[in-house]
Design a protein around this motif. Structure first.
Motif, PDB file in Angstrom:
ATOM      1  N   LYS A 257       6.590  -1.539   3.913  1.00 56.11           N
ATOM      2  CA  LYS A 257       5.514  -0.962   4.733  1.00 56.11           C
ATOM      3  C   LYS A 257       5.967  -0.837   6.189  1.00 56.11           C
ATOM      4  N   ASN A 260       8.201   2.163   6.586  1.00 53.12           N
ATOM      5  CA  ASN A 260       7.456   3.430   6.625  1.00 53.12           C
ATOM      6  C   ASN A 260       6.783   3.635   7.977  1.00 53.12           C
ATOM      7  N   SER A 263       8.913   4.768  10.880  1.00 54.98           N
ATOM      8  CA  SER A 263       9.233   6.194  11.009  1.00 54.98           C
ATOM      9  C   SER A 263       8.080   6.954  11.665  1.00 54.98           C
ATOM     10  N   VAL A 264       6.866   6.479  11.469  1.00 57.18           N
ATOM     11  CA  VAL A 264       5.700   7.078  12.157  1.00 57.18           C
ATOM     12  C   VAL A 264       5.857   6.854  13.667  1.00 57.18           C
ATOM     13  N   ALA A 349      -0.713   3.444   5.328  1.00 55.91           N
ATOM     14  CA  ALA A 349      -1.009   4.743   4.714  1.00 55.91           C
ATOM     15  C   ALA A 349      -0.703   5.914   5.649  1.00 55.91           C
ATOM     16  N   ASN A 350      -0.437   5.654   6.918  1.00 58.01           N
ATOM     17  CA  ASN A 350      -0.116   6.749   7.846  1.00 58.01           C
ATOM     18  C   ASN A 350       1.257   7.342   7.515  1.00 58.01           C
ATOM     19  N   THR A 351       1.421   8.632   7.823  1.00 57.17           N
ATOM     20  CA  THR A 351       2.668   9.315   7.461  1.00 57.17           C
ATOM     21  C   THR A 351       3.365   9.905   8.694  1.00 57.17           C
ATOM     22  N   SER A 352       4.644  10.225   8.525  1.00 52.01           N
ATOM     23  CA  SER A 352       5.400  10.862   9.613  1.00 52.01           C
ATOM     24  C   SER A 352       4.818  12.235   9.941  1.00 52.01           C
ATOM     25  N   ASP A 353       4.311  12.928   8.918  1.00 54.04           N
ATOM     26  CA  ASP A 353       3.693  14.242   9.167  1.00 54.04           C
ATOM     27  C   ASP A 353       2.518  14.114  10.127  1.00 54.04           C
ATOM     28  N   GLU A 354       1.736  13.051   9.936  1.00 54.38           N
ATOM     29  CA  GLU A 354       0.609  12.821  10.848  1.00 54.38           C
ATOM     30  C   GLU A 354       1.128  12.575  12.262  1.00 54.38           C
TER      31      GLU A 354
END
Ligand SMILES: Cc1ncc(COP(=O)(O)O)c(C=O)c1O
Length: 375
Positions: A257, A260, A263-264, A349-354
């Protein structure tokens, strides 16, 4: 909608919400009642205690449920200082704690305690040498948080405990781990640890305090034997059961986690290169929080501009200003940086796209807003 305000609170996990709904219908008895329905509720309560304790890495018999992180911190600081008052009245904390800790120490000051507020450096860290020098034979309690809620700066808790115990082995150490729980492995040797449910996908208004064997803490509430008298009052059973499930789910895969979420954070950190006068506040320690100052734009104005795009963030200024007024400390964030600070805080749950989307929104808003705000 992009939610980057997870340090304020997290959305309740659907599994926890479902469990709480079912618990309210299923566990109708009072956990203190002697009949079968009471026993069933008591079992559910202790099942949740096991789950939260396991995720914290502590023994369930040492865990007490509270109404949240604030109450856990109040009890840890005030209750422990009072319990050891006859040994000494010197207690130590740092200037950038959450108000639930700082205000507890302010209260102890009013009660006649000698309180030391250790300063932090520009990264938000205390000095082990200064801590060591402050601990004496009359010091009964040191309280230092693990992850700072404003900046994500992390303290060297193992080093701090070692330094405290080397100077005074009987001095107790409390750690506010509200922003660390289910994100980072918690310190192993703290005497007291506070956590909160709504920062990990559980309900608001539930928390827990770990108290190690051999540590005494006076209760601050009166009127019953619940939580072995430390926290009397009929338990928020559904909230506690939801907390148990959230801890069970959230306590897994901490390393993955964190990777991930890193990267955000990295995507957003690129703003320091893409825009002039953007500064990182505090150390880049925890991947879950990033505090940036966009000089020339008030944080609050930026927050509302992002909100109009469906992006939710936070400012830091309210809390820092409060601390400055109350304690007359040197703020971690200097004047201009405090005013223009924006806190972005993430969950697994947050993503790099966000993050890319939020970065683009900031690249759009900051230059425009700077034109309208005199430096
Ligand atoms: C570091 C820290 N400690 C304590 C608290 C208080 O927890 P609660 O909201 O559960 O009272 C918070 C909440 O923001 C926090 O960030």
């Amino acid at each position: 909608m992009i939610y980057f305000d997870n340090a304020s609170t997290t959305a309740v996990l659907p599994e926890a919400a479902q469990k709480m709904y079912e618990s309210m219908l299923e566990y109708t008895g009072n956990p203190s009642s002697l009949h079968e329905l009471g026993f069933k509720s008591e079992q559910a309560l202790n099942g949740a205690r096991e789950k939260v304790a396991r995720a914290m890495g502590v023994n369930a018999k040492n865990l007490y449920f509270t109404s949240g992180g604030t109450e856990a911190n109040n009890t840890a600081v005030i209750g422990t200082a009072l319990a050891y008052k006859s040994r000494g009245m010197r207690v130590i904390t740092q200037t950038t704690e959450h108000p639930s800790v700082t205000d507890s120490f302010r209260h102890l000051e009013e009660l006649g305690f000698d309180v030391v507020y250790l300063p932090v450096d520009t990264f938000g860290h205390i000095s082990l040498d200064e801590l060591s020098a402050a601990v004496d034979e009359k010091t009964t309690l040191v309280s230092i948080m693990y992850v700072n809620n404003e900046t994500g700066a992390m303290q060297d808790i193992d080093g701090i405990i070692k330094a405290v115990k080397a100077k005074n082995p009987s001095c107790k150490f409390h750690c506010d781990c509200v922003q660390a729980f289910c994100k980072h492995a918690l310190p192993k040797k703290a005497d007291l640890i506070s956590v909160s449910s709504h920062k990990i996908g559980g309900a608001k208004g539930v928390g827990a305090l770990y108290i190690a064997d051999g540590t005494r803490t006076e209760n601050l509430h009166f009127g019953g034997s619940q939580e072995r008298g430390l926290r009397p009052g009929t338990e928020n059973l559904a909230g506690i059961v939801g907390f148990g499930l959230a801890a069970e789910l959230g306590g897994r895969d901490l390393e993955q986690k964190a990777k991930n979420v890193s990267s955000v954070k990295s995507e957003l950190l690129k703003l320091t290169e893409l825009l002039p006068d953007v500064y990182v506040n505090g150390a880049l320690d925890s991947p879950y929080i990033l505090n940036l100052s966009f000089l020339g734009v008030r944080g609050e104005v930026l927050l509302h501009a992002l909100e109009a795009d469906g992006i939710y963030t936070a400012t830091s200024s309210a809390c820092s200003a409060r601390l400055k007024n109350k304690l007359k400390i040197v703020d971690l964030l200097n004047e201009g940086r405090g005013e223009s600070a924006l806190r972005l805080s993430f969950n697994a749950a947050n993503t790099s796209d966000e993050a890319v989307c939020v970065r683009e929104a900031l690249l759009k808003h900051v230059p425009v807003l700077r034109k309208f705000q005199p430096r």
